[in-house]
Design a protein around this motif. Structure first.
Motif, short mmCIF file in Angstrom:
data_model
loop_
_atom_site.label_atom_id
_atom_site.label_comp_id
_atom_site.label_asym_id
_atom_site.label_seq_id
_atom_site.Cartn_x
_atom_site.Cartn_y
_atom_site.Cartn_z
N ARG A 1 -36.67 43.23 22.05
CA ARG A 1 -36.48 44.55 21.45
C ARG A 1 -35.18 45.02 21.23
O ARG A 1 -34.72 45.59 20.14
N LEU A 2 -34.24 43.76 21.83
CA LEU A 2 -32.78 43.92 21.41
C LEU A 2 -32.54 43.24 20.00
O LEU A 2 -31.32 42.98 19.27
N GLY A 3 -33.45 42.51 19.50
CA GLY A 3 -32.99 41.64 18.23
C GLY A 3 -32.92 40.26 18.58
O GLY A 3 -32.30 39.61 17.58
N LEU A 4 -32.73 39.83 19.68
CA LEU A 4 -32.46 38.36 20.16
C LEU A 4 -33.45 37.41 19.86
O LEU A 4 -33.47 36.23 19.96
N ALA A 5 -34.87 37.83 19.72
CA ALA A 5 -35.80 37.04 19.58
C ALA A 5 -36.66 37.96 18.53
O ALA A 5 -36.70 38.88 18.38
N ASP A 6 -37.55 36.98 17.89
CA ASP A 6 -38.31 37.60 16.96
C ASP A 6 -39.93 37.79 17.09
O ASP A 6 -40.64 38.70 16.53
N GLY A 7 -40.55 37.11 18.34
CA GLY A 7 -41.74 36.99 18.62
C GLY A 7 -42.17 36.43 19.85
O GLY A 7 -41.10 35.69 20.63
N PHE A 8 -43.42 36.67 20.27
CA PHE A 8 -43.79 35.88 21.31
C PHE A 8 -44.71 34.56 20.97
O PHE A 8 -45.25 34.80 20.12
N GLY A 9 -44.29 33.40 21.56
CA GLY A 9 -45.13 32.33 21.28
C GLY A 9 -44.76 30.98 21.79
O GLY A 9 -43.39 30.85 22.05
N GLN B 1 -16.09 33.44 19.18
CA GLN B 1 -16.90 32.04 18.64
C GLN B 1 -18.34 32.27 18.78
O GLN B 1 -19.00 32.13 17.77
N PHE B 2 -18.66 32.37 20.06
CA PHE B 2 -20.07 32.73 20.42
C PHE B 2 -20.74 33.93 19.84
O PHE B 2 -22.01 33.71 18.99
N ILE B 3 -20.01 35.08 19.81
CA ILE B 3 -20.66 36.15 19.24
C ILE B 3 -20.93 36.27 17.62
O ILE B 3 -21.91 36.22 17.15
N ASP B 4 -19.86 35.21 17.12
CA ASP B 4 -19.86 35.05 15.68
C ASP B 4 -21.11 34.25 15.28
O ASP B 4 -21.82 34.44 14.22
N ALA B 5 -21.54 33.45 16.17
CA ALA B 5 -22.50 32.57 15.90
C ALA B 5 -23.67 33.18 15.93
O ALA B 5 -24.67 33.10 15.12
N VAL B 6 -23.69 34.17 17.00
CA VAL B 6 -25.19 35.09 17.14
C VAL B 6 -25.23 35.93 16.18
O VAL B 6 -26.26 36.23 15.37
N LYS B 7 -24.17 36.50 15.60
CA LYS B 7 -24.16 37.52 14.18
C LYS B 7 -24.61 36.52 13.07
O LYS B 7 -25.43 37.06 12.49
N ARG B 8 -24.10 35.43 13.02
CA ARG B 8 -24.37 34.63 11.68
C ARG B 8 -25.81 34.32 11.64
O ARG B 8 -26.54 34.28 10.79
N GLY B 9 -26.49 34.05 12.83
CA GLY B 9 -27.68 33.71 13.08
C GLY B 9 -28.63 34.66 12.66
O GLY B 9 -29.88 34.59 12.55
N ALA C 1 -29.81 44.43 17.49
CA ALA C 1 -29.85 45.98 17.80
C ALA C 1 -28.34 46.45 18.03
O ALA C 1 -27.62 45.61 18.39
N ASN C 2 -28.30 47.94 18.02
CA ASN C 2 -26.86 48.42 18.10
C ASN C 2 -26.76 48.68 19.37
O ASN C 2 -26.85 49.91 19.83
N ASP C 3 -26.43 47.47 20.30
CA ASP C 3 -26.51 48.08 21.94
C ASP C 3 -25.18 47.51 22.38
O ASP C 3 -25.08 46.29 22.12
N PRO C 4 -24.29 48.20 23.34
CA PRO C 4 -23.11 48.04 23.60
C PRO C 4 -23.18 46.76 24.71
O PRO C 4 -22.05 46.03 24.71
N THR C 5 -24.10 46.50 25.16
CA THR C 5 -24.36 45.44 26.44
C THR C 5 -24.74 43.92 25.90
O THR C 5 -24.93 43.13 26.52
N LEU C 6 -24.87 44.06 24.39
CA LEU C 6 -25.52 42.80 23.92
C LEU C 6 -24.63 41.64 24.03
O LEU C 6 -25.07 40.81 24.48
N PHE C 7 -23.38 41.58 23.88
CA PHE C 7 -22.53 40.61 24.23
C PHE C 7 -21.63 40.74 25.48
O PHE C 7 -20.49 40.10 25.54
#
Length: 324
Positions: free
Chosen positions: A264-272, A232-240, A246-252
């Protein structure tokens, strides 16, 4: 020569009776005066308390309550601490703040400020879903997440409900996983010579009892539950996050990263920071905080209620002793 006994006359007996009555009346009057004085003090105390509450209520109208802000502004709601029922990070509290932020006149954009290590997956999911609902209900008002020191586990679960996520390069971000903690005292019980006596109705009612060996079937069952919540957590992250991930095996895997790596992994969009997003992204530098908080009146009244209760108990004890 023996002294003759004194014979009390009828007049003396009459005066003695009057003196006794007067003494009793005087004592009764004294008791009544003490009782009246105590009640007078009590009512003065209550009156003073009510007056103080009225004054504080008037003063608190401008403290901790956000009216519709005049003019364009960025609305901020804070999600801080462990996400759990009954806390400031309760889904109901955060949701109330978000709804007020979106409804307010002049809101150009909303920022959910997050500094949380996680907590209840249920509460995090409710916050996430409320964010998605509000984004759909108010399509012209963007919703961003700004992560501070920690935005991990349930904190990140909530963050992915935003359109974009901003972090600090040193923020701790991620930890997309689920855990269940416990202890085992089986060997300690054996060394101490203590026998566990436990009665249940239901074969697995006492599953993972810390004083009994773990049963393989119970461990498998709980692992299945953890896997379901993780999915459920993974689905929420993918939905958002969608294709930004990024296509990284350690992401989840449950790993967490710095804000720099999270970007870099696509978990965030920018710094601020909140100020940066308000000024440079939303283009409404004025920031108004819509986080629901107990105002001065509520905090004082709770403390006063305890004080009044203690005063009543003390007064009751004094009155009881005085009337005996």
């Amino acid at each position: 020569m023996a002294e003759e006994p004194k014979v009390e006359s009828a007049g003396e007996r009459e005066h003695g009776w009057e003196r006794e009555v007067l003494t009793r009346l005087a004592y009764a009057g004294l008791v009544e005066q003490r009782r009246a004085r105590r009640w007078s003090i009590f009512f003065r105390f209550v009156g003073l308390g009510i007056f103080a509450l009225i004054v504080l209520r008037v003063l608190s109208l401008g403290i901790g309550h956000i009216a519709d802000a005049e003019g364009p502004h960025t609305a901020v709601v804070r999600l801080e601490g462990v996400i759990a029922p009954g806390t400031q990070a309760d889904a109901a509290v955060v949701g109330r703040g978000l709804r007020a932020a979106f409804k307010a006149k002049g809101t150009e954009g909303v920022v959910l400020y997050i500094n949380s290590p996680g907590g209840s997956p249920v509460q995090a999911d409710e916050i996430n879903r409320e964010m998605l609902r509000l984004r759909k209900a108010y399509p012209k008002i963007p919703l961003y997440a700004v992560c501070s020191d920690v935005c991990a586990s349930g904190g990140y679960y909530a963050a992915v409900g935003a359109r974009d996520i901003y972090v600090n390069p040193a923020s701790i971000v991620g930890s997309i996983g689920v855990r269940m903690d416990g202890f085992g005292f089986v060997d300690a019980m054996k060394k101490l010579g203590v026998t566990r006596r436990l009665m249940t109705a239901g074969e697995h009612k006492a599953g993972l009892d810390p004083f009994e060996p773990v049963k393989p079937e119970e461990k498998a069952h709980l692992q299945k539950l953890l896997d379901q919540v993780h999915t459920q957590f993974i689905d929420a992250v993918k939905r958002g996050r969608g294709k930004r991930l990024a296509n990284d095996p350690t992401l989840f895997s449950g790993y967490f990263w710095t804000g720099e790596e999270a970007r870099r992994l696509g978990l965030a969009d920018g710094f601020g920071s909140v100020r940066y997003v308000a000024r440079s992204v939303i283009k409404a530098p004025r920031v108004v905080d819509y986080t629901p908080r107990r105002d001065l009146f509520e905090r004082f009244s709770q403390g006063l209620g305890t004080s009044v209760a203690n005063a009543l108990l003390t007064l009751q004890e004094k009155l009881s002793f005085g009337l005996q």
